[in-house]
Design a protein around this motif. Structure first.
Motif, short mmCIF file in Angstrom:
data_model
loop_
_atom_site.label_atom_id
_atom_site.label_comp_id
_atom_site.label_asym_id
_atom_site.label_seq_id
_atom_site.Cartn_x
_atom_site.Cartn_y
_atom_site.Cartn_z
N GLU A 379 0.83 -1.21 0.00
CA GLU A 379 0.00 0.00 0.00
C GLU A 379 0.86 1.25 0.00
OE1 GLU A 379 -3.89 1.91 2.29
OE2 GLU A 379 -2.90 0.14 3.12
N ASP A 432 -7.62 11.46 0.61
CA ASP A 432 -7.66 10.08 1.11
C ASP A 432 -6.24 9.49 1.17
OD1 ASP A 432 -10.36 10.11 1.44
OD2 ASP A 432 -10.82 9.03 -0.42
N ARG A 433 -5.45 9.74 0.15
CA ARG A 433 -4.10 9.18 0.11
C ARG A 433 -3.22 9.80 1.19
NH1 ARG A 433 -5.09 9.69 -5.43
NH2 ARG A 433 -3.76 11.55 -5.60
N ARG A 436 -4.19 8.37 4.47
CA ARG A 436 -3.79 6.97 4.60
C ARG A 436 -2.30 6.86 4.89
NH1 ARG A 436 -5.01 2.67 6.89
NH2 ARG A 436 -4.35 0.75 5.87
#
Length: 945
Positions: A379, A432-433, A436
Motif C-alpha cells: 500500500e 484520502d491518500r 492513509r
C-alpha cells in the motif's frame, strides 16, 4: 531479430492522457503536430494545455521530437547520453548538456503523462542524465587542472577517473529517483592517500573543480540550466570547503556524525570521477551507517526531525488540498521515505539485504524480511508512486522545483486535469491518500502518551523511585523514553506470579544496564519484548543479569529467525565464520565470535525458559553451539598463530571435546573440557618468521586457542575451559603428540582416564589426525575394560567424590549417591566394561544392558533417575549459578522447575528425587558389589588418580 519501433508503436504504448486545462493551447499544439498519429498528437495537445513550460519545449524542439518518436523512447534516451561523450571542452559541454536536458525533460514528460513509462523509468532516465552530466563535468575540469600542472603527479589519462576525486550522489539522485525538476545533492571528496604530502595542493585543485562543475550544471544561461546543484550535505558544510579529503570525512562521521547523516548515506552512490575510490569510501563508512545492533533509537531521531521540519516550514495545520506540501507535509512523500529509511537503519546493520537505496526497493526488502507487513509495504508503494506523480505534475507546469499544491482553486483544477481527473475526484483521492499515509506511518514514529502508573506497594514504589539513579537512566533522552515505557513494564509485572519478586529482578536488570536509550527504544517499538523481559526477570535472575550485561543479544529476538528451527552445527559454524571473516583485525574477529555466540546462547536459554524446547533439546543445542564455536574458531587461531610462527609442523592437530561436551550434552553454565593432540611426523621445528620447536609450537598454539575462548573482551568471553582431562592431568603438557597419547593410554593411564576417554570426541582440526585419534580411542576403550580392576577403581572414585562433593540441598541434582555424577560415572564404566564406543549416557547404559552388565530393571532405574536429574540440573543452571534452595527460589523459578520435572508441588518433587536417587544408588551398589563396600570402608588403596 530486433524490431525497430516507430511512432505508431509509441502510440500503441499509450495508456492515459491528461485533460487539457487550456483548450486553446491544446488545440494549437495538436495542430502543430498533426502529422503524427492522432493518439500522439492528442497527447501532445493535452500536455500543452496543462503546462506552459512543456508547450514551449515542444515548439523549441519540435523537429527533434518528431525524430525521437520514430524510435523507442529508450533508444532516443540512450542516444542522447552517448552523444555527450563526443563533446570536447567545458564550454561546449555546458551547451550540449543544456540541450540534452531540454530534450530529456520533454521525452520523459510525454512518456510519464502517456503512461508509456512507469515512475521508476521516468526517475531512472532523469538520474542517468544527472550521472552523465556530473561525471563528464568532473572529468573536463580535472583535465584542465592536469593541463595547468595543478595536480601533483597526475597525467592526462588520470582525468578519466577524476584523478582521485569522486562525486557522491545523495538523496533522490543516489537512489535513482530524481524528480522532474529536481536539484541534485552531491558530496565531493578526494582520495588524499593518493597524494601524500602534496594533498593540500591537490585539495585546492579539487575545490576549483567542484566549484566549476557546480556552476556548469547550475548556471541559467540562454540555453537554460542542467541541474541545480546542492553541496550542503557534506560534513560540517558551514565551515568546510566544497571538496574535502576522504580521511577528513571519515574522521567527521566517526566522531560527530548524526542520525540524519546516517539516513542520507543509505542512498549514497558514486556517480562521477573515481567511482572505485568512492566505493571504498562507502565501505569504510559502513560501521557508521549500519550499526551492528538493532537501532530503534533512530525512530526517535526521525520523529524529532519530522517535527522540526514541520515546525520550521509551518506545516502543522489541518489537512487541505490548497497549499499542501506533497513532500514535507502531513502524509507526504517524506513520511514514506522516513518510514522506510528508519526501518532500514534499525536492522540494516545486521542484514545487508535491507540496504536498498530506493524507497520502493527498501519497502519490498523490509516486507520480505518480515520487518513490515507485506500489505503495508504494497500500500505504501502504491501511495508513494501516486504522490510522486502528483509532484511531477506540479513541477511540469513551469519547470519549478516545487512540491506545494497551488493555493487557488484554479491552480488545483489545472493539476487535477494534468493528472487526467475531474477536480472533485482528484481532491477526494488526494486527501484520502494523504490521510492513509499519515495513518500508516504516524503510529510508527509518534511516541505514545505517558500512562498513569498502577497502584504500587510502598516497597515497590521505593524501588521504582530509585531507578532514576541508574546509569541507564541518566540521560534526558533515556528518561523521556522510559517515562512512556515504565507504566507498561509495571502493569506487566502485576501479572507475574509474585509481582514484588519480579520487580526486584527487573530492578537488578535495570541496575546492570550501562546505557538505556537503545534498549528502551527497542522495548517501546516491540511490546512483545516487554513480556519476555518480565518472564525472564520473574523466573531467572541469572538470565536477567546476563541480559543486562549483554542487551545486544535481544537484537536476535526480533532480527528474523529467533523462533526458527535449530540450525545444527554446520550452519552455526558457517555463521560464526562469516561474522569473523567480515573483520580484519584478530581481536575484532574474536569479539564477533562472542557476539554471535551470545545471541545463540541466549536464544537457547529463552526457548528453554518458555518451554519451546525441553532440557534435553536445550542440552543438545548448547553442545552444538560450543562445537560450532570450536570448529569456526580453530582455523582463525591457527592462521593468526601461523602468521608469526609458520604452518603447523607435520600433519597438524585435532581438538577433542571431553566430558559433557564430548557427550554433546551441556547446560547453560557449562565450561568446556578440551584436549589437543598433534602429529608432527618427526618435524622438529616450524618454518616461519619466528620458528618454534614442535613441542613448544603446539603448546603455545593450544594456549592461544584457550585464550581465544576465555579472554574477557568487549563482548565478554566465550567459555571457561578446563584441560585437566589431558594425559597426566595438570602435570602433563597442554598439547600431546599422538604417539605419546597412544602410548600413555595403553601403558600408563589410570582407570579414570580410560573412563574419560569413553566420552572423548574429535571436533576440529586435521581430518586424518581426528580419524586416527578416534581409532585409538575405540581401541583403548575396547581393550581396557577387562578384569576386576575397573569396578574397584570406580568404587574408590565414588567414595572420593562422595566425600569431596556431597549433595547440597534437597533439590541437588548433580552430586551425591544416585545422582547425575554417580550415574554418569556408572554409564562410563558400563561402556568401558563392554568395550562400547558410545558416548552418551543413555547409549552407554544400553551398552551395559546388552552386554549383561545391567539388568533391564537396573537400566530402567538408572535412566529414570538420570532423566529427572538432568531436567532439574539443566533448569537449575538456567536460573542460578549457586546451590539451589527451594525456599529462596522465588515463585517464577519454582514454577519453572516444577514444570520441567512434571511435578505439581515442591513436596512431590522432593519425594520423587529421593526415591529415584535411592533406586539408582541400589543398582550402582549391586553393580560394584564387594568393591563398593571395600571403598566405603576405606580398605582399597588409591587408584582413582
Amino acid at each position: 531479430m530486433v524490431r525497430v519501433m516507430t511512432h505508431a508503436d509509441f502510440a500503441a504504448r499509450l495508456t492515459r492522457s491528461p485533460i487539457a486545462h487550456d483548450t486553446e493551447a491544446a488545440r494549437d499544439s495538436a495542430r502543430a503536430f498533426s502529422d503524427l498519429p492522432p493518439e500522439v498528437a492528442g497527447l501532445i495537445g493535452a500536455v500543452a494545455g496543462c503546462s506552459p513550460f512543456l508547450k514551449g519545449l515542444m515548439a523549441q524542439e519540435g523537429a527533434w521530437l518528431r525524430g525521437a518518436l520514430e524510435a523507442t523512447p529508450e533508444t532516443a534516451m540512450a542516444g542522447m547520453l552517448a552523444d555527450l561523450h563526443a563533446v570536447e571542452g567545458a564550454e561546449a559541454l555546458g551547451v550540449a548538456l543544456r540541450v540534452t536536458k531540454r530534450r530529456t525533460a520533454l521525452l520523459t514528460a510525454l512518456c510519464d503523462l502517456g503512461g508509456v513509462w512507469p515512475l521508476e523509468a521516468v526517475t531512472g532516465a532523469l538520474t542517468a542524465l544527472a550521472d552523465r552530466a556530473v561525471d563528464l563535468a568532473v572529468r573536463a575540469f580535472v583535465a584542465e587542472e592536469i593541463r595547468r600542472g595543478k595536480l601533483p603527479g597526475a597525467v592526462p589519462e588520470d582525468a578519466a577517473t577524476g584523478a582521485g576525486m569522486v562525486a557522491l550522489a545523495m538523496g533522490k539522485m543516489g537512489a535513482g529517483e530524481l524528480n522532474y525538476s529536481s536539484d541534485i545533492d552531491l558530496i565531493c571528496l578526494f582520495d588524499d592517500a593518493r597524494y601524500g604530502e602534496a594533498a593540500q595542493e591537490a585539495r585546492a585543485a579539487f575545490i576549483r573543480v567542484t566549484r566549476k562543475m557546480a556552476a556548469l550544471l547550475s548556471d541559467n544561461t540562454a540555453e537554460g540550466y542542467v541541474f541545480r546543484t546542492d553541496l550542503r550535505l557534506r560534513p560540517d558544510a558551514a565551515v568546510t570547503p566544497v571538496c574535502i579529503s576522504m580521511a577528513a570525512a571519515e574522521s567527521y562521521y566517526e566522531s560527530v556524525g548524526r542520525t540524519w547523516e546516517r539516513a542520507a548515506y543509505i542512498k549514497a552512490r558514486p556517480c562521477g570521477g573515481d567511482l572505485a575510490a568512492g566505493e571504498r569510501f562507502l565501505r569504510a563508512l559502513t560501521p557508521f551507517v549500519w550499526r551492528k545492533h538493532l537501532d530503534f533509537a533512530a525512530i526517535q531521531d526521525a520523529h524529532d526531525m519530522r517535527l522540526r521540519i514541520r515546525e520550521h516550514r509551518q506545516l502543522n495545520r489541518p489537512l487541505t488540498v490548497e497549499g499542501h506540501n506533497m513532500k514535507l507535509g502531513q502524509g507526504g512523500i517524506r513520511e514514506i521515505e522516513f518510514f522506510t529509511q528508519t526501518r532500514q537503519l534499525i536492522a540494516g546493520g545486521r542484514d545487508p539485504d535491507l540496504r536498498d537505496r530506493s524507497t520502493v526497493g527498501g519497502l519490498a526488502a523490509l516486507a520480505a524480511k518480515g520487518w513490515i507487513p507485506a500489505d503495508v509495504a504494497a500500500e505504501l508503494t502504491t501511495l508513494y508512486r501516486a504522490h510522486r506523480e502528483v509532484e511531477h505534475r506540479l513541477q511540469m507546469v513551469g519547470d519549478a522545483q516545487t512540491h506545494v499544491m497551488p493555493v487557488t482553486a484554479e491552480g488545483v483544477a489545472r493539476i487535477a486535469a494534468f493528472c487526467g481527473q475531474r477536480e472533485d475526484a482528484f481532491r477526494a483521492g488526494l486527501l484520502d491518500r494523504l490521510a492513509r499515509v499519515d495513518a500508516l506511518t504516524e503510529g510508527f514514529f509518534a511516541p505514545g502518551e505517558v500512562e498513569a502508573l498502577p497502584d504500587l506497594s510502598p516497597t515497590a514504589r521505593a524501588v521504582v523511585e530509585g531507578w532514576g539513579q541508574y546509569p541507564a537512566l541518566r540521560s534526558e533522552r533515556a528518561q523521556a523514553i522510559f517515562r512512556r515505557l515504565r507504566p507498561v513494564l509495571l502493569k506487566r509485572l502485576m501479572r507475574a506470579a509474585n509481582p514484588d519478586e519480579a520487580l526486584l529482578a527487573l530492578d537488578g536488570f535495570l541496575a546492570g544496564l550501562p546505557a538505556g536509550v537503545q534498549l528502551f527504544a527497542l522495548f517501546e517499538a516491540n511490546p512483545a519484548l516487554v513480556d519476555l523481559i518480565i518472564d525472564i526477570a520473574g523466573t531467572s535472575p541469572l538470565l536477567a543479569r546476563y541480559l543486562s550485561r549483554n542487551a545486544g543479544v535481544l537484537d536476535g529476538v526480533i532480527g528474523g529467525s529467533f523462533f526458527a528451527p535449530w540450525p545444527e552445527v554446520g550452519p552455526l559454524a558457517e555463521a560464526l565464520g562469516r561474522a569473523m571473516a567480515e573483520q580484519g583485525d584478530y581481536e575484532k574477529k574474536l569479539d564477533a565470535a562472542r557476539r554471535v555466540m551470545k545471541e545463540w546462547h541466549f536464544r537457547v536459554g529463552v526457548h528453554h525458559l518458555r518451554g519451546l524446547v525441553d532440557a534435553f533439546e536445550a542440552a543438545k543445542h548448547y553442545a552444538d553451539l560450543a562445537e560450532a564455536v570450536i570448529v569456526a574458531l580453530w582455523p582463525v587461531v591457527v592462521a593468526e598463530f601461523a602468521g608469526r610462527h609458520g604452518a603447523m609442523p607435520g600433519r597438524g592437530a585435532a581438538v577433542l571435546g571431553m566430558g559433557s561436551l564430548g557427550a554433546a550434552r551441556l547446560n547453560a553454565g557449562s565450561d568446556l573440557d578440551l584436549i589437543v593432540i598433534y602429529d608432527a611426523q618427526g618435524v622438529e621445528m616450524s618454518e616461519g618468521p619466528r620458528p618454534l620447536a614442535t613441542r613448544a609450537y603446539y603448546a603455545r598454539l593450544t594456549q592461544a586457542l584457550v585464550t581465544a575462548l576465555t579472554a574477557q573482551m568487549a563482548e565478554g568471553r566465550l567459555y571457561e575451559v578446563d584441560m585437566r582431562l589431558r594425559p597426566s592431568g595438570r602435570g602433563g603438557p597442554v598439547a600431546t603428540s599422538i604417539q605419546s597419547f597412544t602410548s600413555y593410554q595403553e601403558t600408563e593411564a589410570w582407570t579414570w582416564e580410560h573412563l574419560a576417554l569413553t566420552r572423548a570426541r574429535p571436533m576440529a582440526g586435521a581430518p586424518e589426525v581426528m580419524a586416527e585419534v578416534e581409532a585409538v580411542r575405540r581401541a583403548v576403550v575396547a581393550s581396557k575394560g577387562q578384569g576386576p580392576g575397573v569396578r574397584r577403581d570406580v568404587a574408590e572414585m565414588r567414595a572420593r567424590l562422595a566425600q569431596a562433593k556431597p549433595a547440597r540441598g534437597v533439590w541437588e541434582a548433580k552430586n551425591g549417591p544416585g545422582r547425575l555424577m554417580d550415574i554418569e560415572l556408572t554409564a562410563q564404566m558400563a561402556a568401558l566394561l563392554t568395550g562400547s564406543p558410545a558416548r552418551g549416557v543413555e547409549r552407554q547404559i544400553e551398552a551395559g544392558r546388552k552386554g549383561g552388565i545391567l539388568s533391564d530393571s537396573g537400566a530402567t532405574a538408572l535412566l529414570a533417575a538420570y532423566r529427572l536429574m538432568w531436567r532439574l540440573q539443566a533448569g537449575t543452571r538456567l536460573i542460578t549459578e549457586g546451590t539451589l534452595d527451594p525456599a529462596r527460589l522465588g515463585e517464577g523459578g519454582r514454577a519453572f522447575l516444577l514444570r520441567e520435572t512434571g511435578e505439581a508441588a515442591e513436596a512431590g518433587l522432593t519425594d520423587r528425587l529421593e526415591r529415584v536417587a535411592g533406586q539408582a544408588e541400589a543398582v550402582i551398589l549391586a553393580l560394584l558389589g564387594g568393591a563398593a563396600r571395600g571403598a566405603e570402608d576405606g580398605e582399597t588403596g588409591s587408584a582413582a588418580g
